[in-house]
Design an enzyme around this catalytic site. Structure first.
Site, PDB file in Angstrom:
ATOM      1  N   CYS A  73       0.881  -1.174   0.000  1.00  0.00           N
ATOM      2  CA  CYS A  73       0.000   0.000   0.000  1.00  0.00           C
ATOM      3  C   CYS A  73       0.917   1.223   0.000  1.00  0.00           C
ATOM      4  O   CYS A  73       1.699   1.421   0.937  1.00  0.00           O
ATOM      5  CB  CYS A  73      -0.873  -0.012   1.256  1.00  0.00           C
ATOM      6  SG  CYS A  73      -1.819   1.500   1.495  1.00  0.00           S
ATOM      7  N   CYS A 184      -0.130   3.706  -6.607  1.00  0.00           N
ATOM      8  CA  CYS A 184      -1.150   3.045  -5.787  1.00  0.00           C
ATOM      9  C   CYS A 184      -1.231   1.622  -6.307  1.00  0.00           C
ATOM     10  O   CYS A 184      -1.285   1.404  -7.532  1.00  0.00           O
ATOM     11  CB  CYS A 184      -2.495   3.755  -5.924  1.00  0.00           C
ATOM     12  SG  CYS A 184      -3.874   2.820  -5.199  1.00  0.00           S
ATOM     13  N   HIS A 186      -3.481  -0.489  -6.425  1.00  0.00           N
ATOM     14  CA  HIS A 186      -4.689  -0.880  -7.168  1.00  0.00           C
ATOM     15  C   HIS A 186      -4.536  -0.641  -8.687  1.00  0.00           C
ATOM     16  O   HIS A 186      -5.151  -1.336  -9.485  1.00  0.00           O
ATOM     17  CB  HIS A 186      -5.902  -0.063  -6.700  1.00  0.00           C
ATOM     18  CG  HIS A 186      -6.499  -0.485  -5.391  1.00  0.00           C
ATOM     19  ND1 HIS A 186      -5.875  -0.285  -4.177  1.00  0.00           N
ATOM     20  CD2 HIS A 186      -7.683  -1.102  -5.111  1.00  0.00           C
ATOM     21  CE1 HIS A 186      -6.659  -0.733  -3.203  1.00  0.00           C
ATOM     22  NE2 HIS A 186      -7.752  -1.234  -3.740  1.00  0.00           N
TER      23      HIS A 186
HETATM   24  N1  DGL Z   1      -3.733   0.531  -2.557  1.00  0.00           N
HETATM   25  C1  DGL Z   1      -3.412   1.601  -1.708  1.00  0.00           C
HETATM   26  C2  DGL Z   1      -2.185   2.334  -2.153  1.00  0.00           C
HETATM   27  O1  DGL Z   1      -1.316   1.763  -2.755  1.00  0.00           O
HETATM   28  C3  DGL Z   1      -4.424   2.547  -1.171  1.00  0.00           C
HETATM   29  C4  DGL Z   1      -5.822   2.511  -1.558  1.00  0.00           C
HETATM   30  C5  DGL Z   1      -6.729   3.283  -0.638  1.00  0.00           C
HETATM   31  O2  DGL Z   1      -7.197   2.665   0.301  1.00  0.00           O
HETATM   32  O3  DGL Z   1      -6.985   4.467  -0.865  1.00  0.00           O
HETATM   33  O4  DGL Z   1      -2.038   3.495  -1.879  1.00  0.00           O
END
Ligand code: DGL
Length: 272
Positions: A73, A184, A186
């Site tokens: 994350c 990020c 995601h």
């Molecule tokens: N996947 C996470 C990142 O790399 C954060 C996503 C979130 O919860 O906003 O920052």
């Protein structure tokens, strides 16, 4: 001899992009994944909350006797990891340094775009990490707050995603970046859609492979007997979430094409 046990966590399913890279890099490792879906998204949480969540989750993973933890994350890596390095007995590997190294290697011109959560952008962590490696680099950041909720709903293609990506990415292209970092975890699930927006000449940088290599090196440096190479069929990953296990299982199937087995629901800390 046993294989390494690797803890991986994210606010939700984004860290699965890192789990995939670790599975490719350390095929014998046993992956233990926690997605904090009940407290997601982290993108607008306060730094204190994110630090508390991260400490709770790392303590939980240490209770599962992991040999290393991947902070899959960027938001947690940017806001909370620097204050916690050295607090634990196992290596804790974050996203930012690996992403910065990958970006500096990928960029010819030194104009580097970063797409990330609002929190990661506000922290300036990528700008600082890239500047420490290449002081003349120009980093242009873009927060993309609508993407994580869409991906957590399983929306990784289609008109809505395309429109959001065009809005977020056009300013980076207008600023002349030659590479864009997925800041990020995601976002690599949108790779095909991002490619359609940026065209063939922009390099897309996913820090995950470098993170996987850093995890492997850190584990082996600490205990060379944890080979991390498969000779026998690997132990299937174990998936846990603070949210709905059925939803999580569906997303693992959709996003990775893996059979998640029985996803466990665990509650860690308090909601707020
Ligand atoms: N996947 C996470 C990142 O790399 C954060 C996503 C979130 O919860 O906003 O920052």
């Amino acid at each position: 001899m046993r294989y390494a046990r690797i803890g991986i966590f994210d606010s939700g399913v984004g860290g699965l992009t890192v789990a995939r890279a670790i599975a490719d890099t350390m095929p014998g490792a046993h992956l233990i994944y926690f997605g904090d879906t009940a407290r997601m998204p982290y993108g607008d949480r306060s730094p204190n909350q994110i630090a508390r969540f991260m400490r709770e989750i790392i303590m939980f993973l240490l209770g599962q006797r992991v040999d290393a933890v991947a902070v899959a994350c960027n938001t947690s890596s940017a806001l909370a990891l620097p204050g916690m390095q050295g607090d634990f007995d196992v290596p804790i590997v974050g996203m930012i340094e690996c992403g910065a190294i990958a970006a500096v290697e990928a960029s010819r011109t030194g104009r580097i775009g970063v797409i990330a959560t609002a929190n990661t952008v506000r922290s300036g962590a990528y700008g600082k990490a890239i500047a420490s490696l290449r002081p003349a680099a120009r980093v242009v950041q873009q927060a993309c707050p609508s993407l994580v909720p869409m991906i957590e709903r399983g929306e990784v293609s289609g008109e809505g995603i395309g429109r959001a990506l065009r809005d977020y990415i056009q300013p980076l292209l207008a600023a002349g970046v030659d590479s864009i970092v997925y800041g990020c975890t995601h976002y690599p699930f949108l790779d095909a859609e991002v490619r359609a927006v940026v065209g063939p000449s922009t390099t897309l940088v996913d820090p995950a492979i470098r993170v996987a290599c850093a995890v492997k090196s850190a584990v082996l440096a600490r205990d060379p007997s944890l080979l991390g190479e498969a000779e026998t069929p690997p132990i299937p990953p174990r998936f846990m979430t603070s949210g709905d296990p059925e939803v999580f299982a569906r997303l693992v199937r959709l996003l990775l094409g893996w059979d998640p087995g029985r996803v466990e629901q665990v509650s860690i800390g308090t909601r707020g």
